[in-house]
Design a protein around this motif. Structure first.
Motif: not given
Length: 466
Positions: A149-150, A174-182, A209-211, A215-218
């Motif tokens: 959350a933080v 950044v969002s594309l990279a994060s989304g692929l990671t997720n 799924a939550a983990i 990780i994607a948030f951070w």
């Protein structure tokens, strides 16, 4: 800054084509960025449906509650971009670094609250009347998400820097990279890997799924920090020199951001109450609602990018050129949003079977088959309100960009309270699922009506945030 600009309706006009192209320049990367997030949510829940239908239902209820719990700080942090946009319009780029630090401090200040929420997660679901069979799954999902959350609030604040200076392509990448990671993490952590020799990663289901999301948030927050450390940002916006606490700037962000956060809280809270009420009807109605809302999210979340563009351009042009130019940007954003949402409306009405076939390939149990049948009918409700949702979202963003955040809050509170009262007082005994979906459609119609009336009234033309 020349305050007289804000009351000069005759200045600053451009052609509508120019306004459209400017909105597209800023909004397209944000559309892709938010669209990536919506696709990640869709994939996340679809993977969970393949793993276990109950996990998909739990992720919907728990994910909605997570958003309710974080939307106040996210709402405050989300005003970072609009206020930075006004600093740009006023020619005060040297103050942006100092202001960004205040958004960071506010983001970090919520850490103890998030830890407390994670500790009491099971109680939160029991008090809302969720079936005991789902409470354990919902609590697991929420507890992991609260660890991220933080990071989620922090990346919202930091991305506001790039939207405020109109470098939205950075947010996109950044969002594309994060989304692929997720998505990769979802596949690995939900279903497990192996065995490969003596090594095996067990399937973690809903916890996996939550983990992956955490990780994607951070990941996004860390990438933004690295990008902000580039020397060109340091020199122009005084990011390092601005380190420290500045109460007047913090107070300004809270004054304009708090109603935005409370508005998010009101909307998310009202929607979550309705979803939890559907969840109290049983797993199948909640599963059907999750399926329908999944497709709603694919259409809705990218519109947030258009709303952000409307907010940033409103803030800049209102200070820099005056209300006429700001209004042109809002109308251009509305045109884009209406075209986009109308295409989705046609899809919900014409090809609902094609949409639902994406779920049919993943399931075979009787419960999920029945949920798919119900969800196919629920898409008609989404078709009724999807265009209105675009209107209220873009106009609310424009009003926030001008600084009219307290009306956006007031309008949202009144509408949400009214719809919930109607929903609970007149709820029928025999068809709660369709009744609460009717309430969702009514809720969005009233929000669109109130935001349209406020924008037309025009008080925003004389407002300032810097």
């Amino acid at each position: 800054m020349n305050p007289s600009h804000a009351s000069d309706d005759s200045s600053g006009g451009v052609s509508f084509y120019t306004a459209i192209m400017e909105v597209l320049r800023i909004a397209m990367p944000l559309l892709i960025s938010t669209g990536t997030f919506s696709l990640v949510l869709f994939a996340d829940r679809t993977f969970l449906l393949s793993y276990d239908g109950a996990s998909m239902s739990a992720s919907m209820a728990s994910g909605n509650l997570f958003w309710v719990l974080v939307c106040l700080p996210v709402g405050i942090a989300s005003m970072t971009g609009a206020i930075i946009g006004q600093y740009v319009g006023a020619g005060q780029q040297d103050r942006i670094g100092r202001f960004l630090w205040q958004s960071v401090w506010i983001s970090l200040a919520f850490t103890p609250l998030f830890a407390l929420i994670a500790w009491h997660a099971p109680w939160l679901f029991r008090v809302t009347g969720q079936p005991e069979s789902l409470v354990s799954l919902e609590s697991t999902y929420l507890r992991w998400l609260m660890i991220g959350a933080v990071g989620h609030v922090l990346e919202t604040a930091l991305s506001g820097f790039f939207s405020g200076i109109e470098r939205t392509s950075v947010i996109m990448w950044v969002s594309l990279a994060s989304g692929l990671t997720n998505v990769v993490l979802d596949l690995v952590l939900i279903f497990g890997v192996g065995p490969v020799g003596d090594w095996q990663l067990p399937a973690m289901g809903i916890a996996g799924a939550a983990i992956g999301s955490t990780i994607a948030f951070w990941f996004k927050a860390i990438v933004y920090v690295v990008l902000l450390l580039r020397s060109k940002h340091q020199l122009r916006y005084r990011l390092i020199d601005g380190f420290g606490f500045d109460w007047p700037m913090t107070r300004n962000l809270i004054y304009f951001g708090l109603p935005t956060g409370l508005m998010y809280l009101t909307e998310a809270g009202g929607f979550t109450v309705m979803v939890l009420r559907i969840g109290s009807l049983g797993d199948i109605p909640l599963r059907a609602t999750t399926m329908a809302i999944n497709f709603n999210m694919v259409a809705f979340i990218p519109l947030i990018g258009v709303s952000i563009a409307s907010s940033v351009l409103m803030g800049r042009h209102l200070i820099e050129s005056g209300p006429r130019r700001a209004t042109q940007s809002v109308y251009a954003a509305l045109a884009i949003g209406l075209i986009y949402s109308t295409i989705w409306m046609a899809g919900y009405l014409v090809v609902p079977d094609v949409m639902m076939s994406l779920y049919e390939r993943s399931v075979s149990d009787a419960g999920s088959v029945e949920a798919i049948r119900l969800a196919r009918g629920l898409l008609k409700y989404v078709a009724v309100y999807v265009v209105l949702d675009a209107i209220q979202l873009i106009l609310a963003g424009a009003l926030r960009g001008a600084g009219d955040t307290w009306f956006v809050l007031f309008g949202g509170v009144v509408v949400s309270a009214l719809v919930l009262v109607i929903g609970f007082v007149w709820e029928p005994a025999d068809d709660g699922l369709h009744w609460w979906w009717t309430m969702i459609a009514l809720w969005i119609w009233l929000l669109a009506t109130s935001m349209t009336a406020r924008f037309a009234y025009g008080k925003w033309k004389t407002m300032r945030m810097v």
